[in-house]
Write an enzyme that holds these catalytic residues in place. Structure first.
Site, PDB file in Angstrom:
ATOM      1  N   SER A   8      -2.837   3.218  -3.192  1.00  0.00           N
ATOM      2  CA  SER A   8      -2.291   4.250  -4.302  1.00  0.00           C
ATOM      3  C   SER A   8      -3.286   4.274  -5.502  1.00  0.00           C
ATOM      4  O   SER A   8      -3.355   3.052  -5.791  1.00  0.00           O
ATOM      5  CB  SER A   8      -0.806   3.988  -4.608  1.00  0.00           C
ATOM      6  OG  SER A   8      -0.510   4.592  -5.815  1.00  0.00           O
ATOM      7  N   HIS A  31      -3.325   7.190  -0.902  1.00  0.00           N
ATOM      8  CA  HIS A  31      -2.258   7.590  -1.146  1.00  0.00           C
ATOM      9  C   HIS A  31      -1.940   8.369  -2.517  1.00  0.00           C
ATOM     10  O   HIS A  31      -2.344   7.545  -3.621  1.00  0.00           O
ATOM     11  CB  HIS A  31      -1.305   6.305  -1.079  1.00  0.00           C
ATOM     12  CG  HIS A  31      -0.031   6.597  -1.336  1.00  0.00           C
ATOM     13  ND1 HIS A  31       1.023   6.879  -0.363  1.00  0.00           N
ATOM     14  CD2 HIS A  31       1.142   6.582  -2.387  1.00  0.00           C
ATOM     15  CE1 HIS A  31       2.068   6.957  -0.488  1.00  0.00           C
ATOM     16  NE2 HIS A  31       2.150   6.707  -1.972  1.00  0.00           N
ATOM     17  N   ASP A  33       0.272   9.927  -5.246  1.00  0.00           N
ATOM     18  CA  ASP A  33       1.624   9.934  -5.603  1.00  0.00           C
ATOM     19  C   ASP A  33       1.624  11.216  -6.602  1.00  0.00           C
ATOM     20  O   ASP A  33       1.428  11.256  -7.597  1.00  0.00           O
ATOM     21  CB  ASP A  33       1.977   8.703  -6.505  1.00  0.00           C
ATOM     22  CG  ASP A  33       2.068   7.451  -5.627  1.00  0.00           C
ATOM     23  OD1 ASP A  33       2.997   7.804  -4.596  1.00  0.00           O
ATOM     24  OD2 ASP A  33       1.239   6.606  -5.780  1.00  0.00           O
ATOM     25  N   MET A  35       4.336  13.388  -8.774  1.00  0.00           N
ATOM     26  CA  MET A  35       5.328  13.202  -9.241  1.00  0.00           C
ATOM     27  C   MET A  35       5.588  14.454 -10.507  1.00  0.00           C
ATOM     28  O   MET A  35       4.663  14.827 -11.112  1.00  0.00           O
ATOM     29  CB  MET A  35       5.240  12.102 -10.314  1.00  0.00           C
ATOM     30  CG  MET A  35       5.012  10.698  -9.291  1.00  0.00           C
ATOM     31  SD  MET A  35       5.405   9.485 -10.277  1.00  0.00           S
ATOM     32  CE  MET A  35       4.738   7.860  -9.132  1.00  0.00           C
ATOM     33  N   HIS A  64       2.117  11.756  -1.252  1.00  0.00           N
ATOM     34  CA  HIS A  64       3.593  11.238  -1.398  1.00  0.00           C
ATOM     35  C   HIS A  64       4.193  12.226  -2.599  1.00  0.00           C
ATOM     36  O   HIS A  64       4.085  11.888  -3.689  1.00  0.00           O
ATOM     37  CB  HIS A  64       3.821   9.795  -1.794  1.00  0.00           C
ATOM     38  CG  HIS A  64       4.838   9.131  -1.881  1.00  0.00           C
ATOM     39  ND1 HIS A  64       5.310   8.129  -2.655  1.00  0.00           N
ATOM     40  CD2 HIS A  64       6.276   9.874  -1.882  1.00  0.00           C
ATOM     41  CE1 HIS A  64       6.690   7.695  -2.750  1.00  0.00           C
ATOM     42  NE2 HIS A  64       7.237   8.701  -2.064  1.00  0.00           N
ATOM     43  N   MET A  66       6.945  12.959  -4.768  1.00  0.00           N
ATOM     44  CA  MET A  66       8.323  12.853  -5.642  1.00  0.00           C
ATOM     45  C   MET A  66       8.679  14.032  -6.347  1.00  0.00           C
ATOM     46  O   MET A  66       8.169  14.048  -7.649  1.00  0.00           O
ATOM     47  CB  MET A  66       8.022  11.322  -6.496  1.00  0.00           C
ATOM     48  CG  MET A  66       7.842  10.276  -5.458  1.00  0.00           C
ATOM     49  SD  MET A  66       6.955   8.804  -6.112  1.00  0.00           S
ATOM     50  CE  MET A  66       5.527   9.358  -5.734  1.00  0.00           C
ATOM     51  N   MET A 135      10.725   3.373   0.908  1.00  0.00           N
ATOM     52  CA  MET A 135      10.348   2.930  -0.230  1.00  0.00           C
ATOM     53  C   MET A 135      10.968   1.372  -0.604  1.00  0.00           C
ATOM     54  O   MET A 135      12.325   1.200  -0.376  1.00  0.00           O
ATOM     55  CB  MET A 135      11.034   3.751  -1.419  1.00  0.00           C
ATOM     56  CG  MET A 135      10.315   5.209  -1.404  1.00  0.00           C
ATOM     57  SD  MET A 135       8.459   5.307  -1.889  1.00  0.00           S
ATOM     58  CE  MET A 135       8.640   4.247  -3.407  1.00  0.00           C
ATOM     59  N   PHE A 141       6.848   4.450 -10.722  1.00  0.00           N
ATOM     60  CA  PHE A 141       5.978   3.795 -11.401  1.00  0.00           C
ATOM     61  C   PHE A 141       5.266   2.721 -10.289  1.00  0.00           C
ATOM     62  O   PHE A 141       5.990   2.234  -9.512  1.00  0.00           O
ATOM     63  CB  PHE A 141       6.662   2.944 -12.423  1.00  0.00           C
ATOM     64  CG  PHE A 141       7.046   3.956 -13.394  1.00  0.00           C
ATOM     65  CD1 PHE A 141       6.464   4.844 -14.318  1.00  0.00           C
ATOM     66  CD2 PHE A 141       8.420   4.255 -13.282  1.00  0.00           C
ATOM     67  CE1 PHE A 141       7.058   5.480 -15.344  1.00  0.00           C
ATOM     68  CE2 PHE A 141       9.083   5.343 -14.278  1.00  0.00           C
ATOM     69  CZ  PHE A 141       8.349   5.912 -15.429  1.00  0.00           C
ATOM     70  N   GLY A 142       4.178   2.466 -10.699  1.00  0.00           N
ATOM     71  CA  GLY A 142       3.576   1.227 -10.059  1.00  0.00           C
ATOM     72  C   GLY A 142       3.774   0.068 -10.631  1.00  0.00           C
ATOM     73  O   GLY A 142       4.235   0.107 -11.734  1.00  0.00           O
ATOM     74  N   GLY A 143       3.533  -0.952  -9.932  1.00  0.00           N
ATOM     75  CA  GLY A 143       3.675  -2.471 -10.735  1.00  0.00           C
ATOM     76  C   GLY A 143       4.821  -2.982 -10.647  1.00  0.00           C
ATOM     77  O   GLY A 143       5.333  -4.002 -11.269  1.00  0.00           O
ATOM     78  N   ASP A 173       6.084   1.112   0.837  1.00  0.00           N
ATOM     79  CA  ASP A 173       5.458   1.598  -0.425  1.00  0.00           C
ATOM     80  C   ASP A 173       6.308   0.943  -1.628  1.00  0.00           C
ATOM     81  O   ASP A 173       7.577   1.225  -1.867  1.00  0.00           O
ATOM     82  CB  ASP A 173       5.531   3.284  -0.584  1.00  0.00           C
ATOM     83  CG  ASP A 173       4.876   3.670  -2.019  1.00  0.00           C
ATOM     84  OD1 ASP A 173       4.295   2.945  -2.547  1.00  0.00           O
ATOM     85  OD2 ASP A 173       5.091   4.824  -2.164  1.00  0.00           O
ATOM     86  N   GLY A 175       5.217  -2.470  -4.330  1.00  0.00           N
ATOM     87  CA  GLY A 175       5.493  -3.992  -4.416  1.00  0.00           C
ATOM     88  C   GLY A 175       4.680  -4.688  -3.416  1.00  0.00           C
ATOM     89  O   GLY A 175       5.024  -5.759  -3.381  1.00  0.00           O
ATOM     90  N   GLY A 195      -0.812  -0.317  -4.632  1.00  0.00           N
ATOM     91  CA  GLY A 195      -1.411   0.200  -5.719  1.00  0.00           C
ATOM     92  C   GLY A 195      -1.949  -0.982  -6.643  1.00  0.00           C
ATOM     93  O   GLY A 195      -3.004  -0.874  -6.731  1.00  0.00           O
ATOM     94  N   SER A 196      -0.978  -1.368  -7.587  1.00  0.00           N
ATOM     95  CA  SER A 196      -1.270  -2.395  -8.547  1.00  0.00           C
ATOM     96  C   SER A 196      -2.126  -3.631  -7.781  1.00  0.00           C
ATOM     97  O   SER A 196      -3.128  -4.084  -8.287  1.00  0.00           O
ATOM     98  CB  SER A 196      -0.310  -2.940  -9.300  1.00  0.00           C
ATOM     99  OG  SER A 196       0.805  -3.170  -8.682  1.00  0.00           O
TER     100      SER A 196
HETATM  101  C1  DX5 Z   1       5.712   4.244  -6.784  1.00  0.00           C
HETATM  102  C2  DX5 Z   1       4.839   5.161  -5.963  1.00  0.00           C
HETATM  103  C3  DX5 Z   1       3.789   4.171  -5.401  1.00  0.00           C
HETATM  104  C4  DX5 Z   1       3.080   3.177  -6.412  1.00  0.00           C
HETATM  105  C5  DX5 Z   1       2.730   1.562  -5.609  1.00  0.00           C
HETATM  106  O1  DX5 Z   1       6.691   5.392  -7.039  1.00  0.00           O
HETATM  107  O2  DX5 Z   1       5.194   5.743  -4.572  1.00  0.00           O
HETATM  108  O3  DX5 Z   1       2.842   4.501  -4.213  1.00  0.00           O
HETATM  109  O4  DX5 Z   1       1.948   3.742  -6.766  1.00  0.00           O
HETATM  110  O5  DX5 Z   1       2.487   0.854  -6.726  1.00  0.00           O
HETATM  111  P1  DX5 Z   1       2.558  -0.555  -6.524  1.00  0.00           P
HETATM  112  O6  DX5 Z   1       2.082  -1.113  -5.151  1.00  0.00           O
HETATM  113  O7  DX5 Z   1       1.887  -1.270  -7.812  1.00  0.00           O
HETATM  114  O8  DX5 Z   1       4.201  -0.877  -6.477  1.00  0.00           O
HETATM  115 ZN    ZN Z   2       3.818   6.208  -3.457  1.00  0.00          ZN
END
Ligand code: DX5
Ligand code: ZN
Length: 221
Positions: A8, A31, A33, A35, A64, A66, A135, A141-143, A173, A175, A195-196
Site C-alpha cells: 500500500s 494497493h 487506498d 478515502m 481499495h 473506502m 480488513m 490509516f496505515g500503521g 489488509d 498491520g 503499507g508501513s
Molecule cells: C487502511 C488501509 C491500508 C493501510 C495498510 O485503511 O486500507 O491499506 O495502508 O497500512 P499498514 O500495513 O501500515 O497497516
Molecule cells: Zn487498503
C-alpha cells in the site's frame, strides 16, 4: 495463484508517488487506498491521481475504495486503469450489481469487510467476486496494530470458498508485517497488503521479497 504481495502506498511519500512505486518493482500489485473523508476519517486520492499513477507503472493497480458511494464511483476507477477494484460491503447499496459492473468494465471485482462485519451473510455472493478483502484494522490509516480477532473470520471465509469451490482470492489488509503474515497464511489468506512494513523499510523491495518468503514458508491451515 499462490502468494501475492500488494504494498500500500498510503504511507509512501505523496510528493513523489511515481518514484515511490518504482521502489517496489517485485510487487504483484500496487494497493491504492482511496478515502473520501466520509466512509473513513481520512482523505487521499481521486480518479485523476489514480489514472496518472496507472500510467507511471507497469505494475497493476489494486484500488481499495473506502468511500461512501461505491455504487456510483467504482467503475470510474476501472476506467482510470485499475486491474482490481474493491468496494466495502458496508457502503454498497447493491453489491451484486456493483461486482457485475466492475467485472463488465474489465477489472477484477472485490468486496471488503471491516473487522466487525461477518462473512456469513455474504456467502452466496462469493461466486460474484474475484477477491474478498478481510480488513485486519479499522480502515482509515496505515500503521495500526493487527487485530488478531479477525483471524477466525479469515479461516471461516476460506472454508466457505472451499465449500463453494470458487477461485476467489482472500486478501488481508492492516498491520501485515513479518511478525503477523504467517498467522494470516495459516488462516487461509493468499494476498497481502502491507503499507508501513514496506515503506518504513530501508529497502522496500527487499521487504516485499522477505514478506513473500515468510508467507511461502508456511503451509496454509
Ligand atoms: C487502511 C488501509 C491500508 C493501510 C495498510 O485503511 O486500507 O491499506 O495502508 O497500512 P499498514 O500495513 O501500515 O497497516
Ligand atoms: Zn487498503
Amino acid at each position: 495463484m499462490g502468494i501475492q504481495i500488494t504494498p500500500s502506498i498510503l504511507n509512501a511519500d505523496f510528493s513523489q508517488l511515481g518514484a515511490e512505486v518504482a521502489r517496489i518493482g517485485s510487487a504483484d500489485w500496487v494497493h491504492v487506498d482511496v478515502m473520501d473523508n466520509h466512509f473513513v476519517p481520512n482523505l487521499t486520492f481521486g480518479p485523476t491521481m489514480v489514472e496518472a499513477l496507472a500510467r507511471s507503472t507497469s505494475i497493476p493497480l489494486d484500488a481499495h475504495l473506502m468511500i461512501e458511494d461505491p455504487d456510483t464511483n467504482a467503475v470510474t476507477y476501472v476506467e482510470a486503469g485499475c486491474g482490481s477494484v474493491t468496494f466495502h460491503v458496508e457502503a454498497a447499496k447493491a453489491p451484486i450489481r456493483l461486482a457485475r459492473e466492475i467485472r463488465k468494465a474489465g477489472a477484477r471485482a472485490s468486496m471488503a469487510l471491516k473487522p466487525a462485519t461477518p462473512i456469513e451473510p455474504y456467502e452466496d455472493l462469493l461466486p460474484e467476486l474475484d477477491m474478498l478483502l478481510v480488513m485486519t484494522v479499522e480502515p482509515g490509516f496505515g500503521g495500526q496494530r493487527f487485530l488478531d480477532l479477525c483471524l477466525p473470520k479469515i479461516r471461516r471465509a476460506r472454508a466457505l470458498m472451499d465449500k463453494h469451490g470458487v477461485e476467489t482470492w482472500l486478501q488481508v489488509d492492516g498491520g501485515v508485517s513479518l511478525e503477523t503474515i504467517e498467522r494470516c497464511v495459516e488462516a487461509g489468506a493468499d494476498v497481502f497488503v502491507a503499507g508501513s512494513a514496506v515503506y518504513s523499510a530501508d529497502d522496500p523491495d527487499r521487504m516485499v521479497a522477505d514478506l513473500r518468503a515468510a508467507a511461502e514458508a508456511v503451509t496454509p491451515r
